[in-house]
Design an enzyme around this catalytic site. Structure first.
Site, PDB file in Angstrom:
ATOM      1  CG  ASP A  93      42.514  46.366  74.962  1.00  0.00           C
ATOM      2  OD1 ASP A  93      42.322  46.466  76.396  1.00  0.00           O
ATOM      3  OD2 ASP A  93      41.864  46.922  74.380  1.00  0.00           O
ATOM      4  CG  ASP A 267      40.718  43.073  68.014  1.00  0.00           C
ATOM      5  OD1 ASP A 267      41.713  43.208  67.836  1.00  0.00           O
ATOM      6  OD2 ASP A 267      39.969  43.917  68.524  1.00  0.00           O
ATOM      7  CB  CYS A 305      23.777  31.737  57.086  1.00  0.00           C
ATOM      8  SG  CYS A 305      24.553  32.067  58.631  1.00  0.00           S
ATOM      9  CB  CYS A 307      23.573  32.018  62.257  1.00  0.00           C
ATOM     10  SG  CYS A 307      22.500  33.234  61.443  1.00  0.00           S
ATOM     11  CB  CYS A 310      20.102  32.299  58.402  1.00  0.00           C
ATOM     12  SG  CYS A 310      21.228  33.776  58.074  1.00  0.00           S
ATOM     13  CG  HIS A 336      23.907  36.444  59.858  1.00  0.00           C
ATOM     14  ND1 HIS A 336      23.966  35.586  59.016  1.00  0.00           N
ATOM     15  CD2 HIS A 336      24.679  37.449  59.020  1.00  0.00           C
ATOM     16  CE1 HIS A 336      24.493  35.620  57.908  1.00  0.00           C
ATOM     17  NE2 HIS A 336      24.707  37.211  58.137  1.00  0.00           N
TER      18      HIS A 336
HETATM   19 ZN   LIG Z   1      22.970  33.655  59.327  1.00  0.00          ZN
END
Ligand SMILES: [Zn+2]
Length: 376
Positions: A93, A267, A305, A307, A310, A336
């Site tokens: 930015d 963003d 999920c 990730c 999880c 996550h």
């Molecule tokens: Zn997750």
């Protein structure tokens, strides 16, 4: 390898678009969500983990980096990519927005803004020319024009005056940026919630000519309904063949609504910041991991999920490490959240390409309406 940054539109569904921004540092699939790496780090995440979530590009903050460790020091150490160990694209930015929101005493003039650092009170100046210089020293791939963004609500005269100064600053930014193959400069549309001012701003930016265009001055307190009203026309005022970037947005439903209205890039600090405060975004809405109902719960946050939080940990564990203020809490919950945000983007890219965005969107809202599952 491409030598110039280029945008290719691959498909549309209604106003929603999907495409690719090609850069010398790799491709950015759009619509794209950019995690925020404020101080040369996405807090609590290793760069390779950020990449694993599916991020093609990060955002860096000029204001923070110019104060500490300084752009000159980063340049001497080989630029921001090497400094933070992220070799893919970085958007920075201009510093303008954060000067307004973070610094203490500041003084604005046609030339630029002088302000006191929120870290040590030292005096600094940001002008369009200095902002371009800092972003060049950082080695940013996508550079943003220096502009002023008034907080909403503000009266029409104030918004018009501010927008016209930002357009003069956009010309100065363009002149100072020069011709830098492999790097892009984006203009920023202003004009608050006034359609004709937005049109005037878009027209001024197009006359100057940029590699991409941001819709600026939203998500500053106007609320989602007003933001969507503005997004019903603002992206359409910008060139169709260039990326459109909505700055500082947002919550999952803000992001989906923005993409639906023709936005290509966004963003927000929300997924990483919320990860550190125990707020988790899932397909079933928001989960507060600090809530006692999780303390005996062996289930993952979200059974579907991908990730590590999880796949490998229970809600009971995530609740425990959050309450115990263990560092792994912020790490896992941020991982996550960033994964969930990137999965939303991938879902939308696929749906737009397949012409099924409306069905995807209905599904997205239905999942959130279900709410988090209380029962075992
Ligand atoms: Zn997750």
């Amino acid at each position: 390898m491409v030598e110039r940054i280029a945008f290719q539109l691959n498909g549309t569904d209604g106003a929603a678009r999907t495409g690719v921004i090609s850069t010398p540092r790799g491709e950015i699939r759009t619509p794209a969500f950019m995690p925020v790496g404020t101080a040369a780090t996405v807090k609590a995440m290793m760069p390779e983990s950020v990449r694993e979530t599916g991020a093609d590009i990060l955002l860096g903050n000029t204001y923070h980096l110019m104060l500490r460790p300084t752009a000159e020091r980063i340049a001497a150490l080989g630029g921001l990519h090497r400094f933070m160990n992220w070799d893919r694209p970085i958007l920075t930015d201009s510093g303008g927005f954060q000067v307004m929101s973070l610094s203490g005493l500041r003084k604005m003039s046609e030339k630029g803004v002088t302000f006191k650092s929120h870290i040590d009170g030292s005096r600094h100046e940001l002008t369009p020319e200095r902002s371009m210089e800092i972003q060049r020293l950082l080695g940013s791939d996508i550079v943003m024009c220096f502009d002023e963004c008034p907080a909403l609500p503000a009266d029409r005269d104030r918004i018009a005056e501010s927008m016209r100064m930002s357009m003069r600053w956009a010309q100065r930014s363009r002149d100072a940026f020069g011709d830098r193959p492999g790097h892009a400069l984006f203009g920023i549309q202003q004009g608050g919630l006034e359609r004709d001012l937005r049109e005037e701003s878009a027209s001024a930016l197009c006359d100057i000519g940029f590699d991409g265009y941001a819709v600026g001055g939203l998500a500053v307190g106007e609320g989602q309904a007003a933001m969507f009203d503005c997004l019903d026309y603002a992206p359409g005022q910008l060139p169709e063949d260039k990326p459109r970037y909505l700055m500082g947005v947002g919550k999952p439903d803000d992001i989906v609504g923005a993409v639906k209205r023709g936005i290509d890039m966004m963003d927000c600090v929300l997924p990483s910041r919320s990860g550190r405060t125990g707020q988790v975004f899932t397909r079933h809405g928001v989960v507060n991991i600090k809530n006692a109902r999780h303390q005996d719960d062996p289930r993952p946050l979200d059974e579907n999920c991908r990730c590590p939080a999880c796949r490998n940990y229970s809600r009971a564990y995530l609740h425990h490490v959050f309450r115990a203020q263990e560092m792994i809490s912020g790490m896992l919950l941020t991982w996550h959240n960033l994964t969930y945000f990137q999965d939303i983007m991938q879902g939308m890219r696929d749906a737009i390409a397949g012409g099924t965005f409306a069905a995807w969107e209905a599904d997205f809202h239905a999942g959130r309406a279900d709410g988090d599952i209380e029962r075992l």
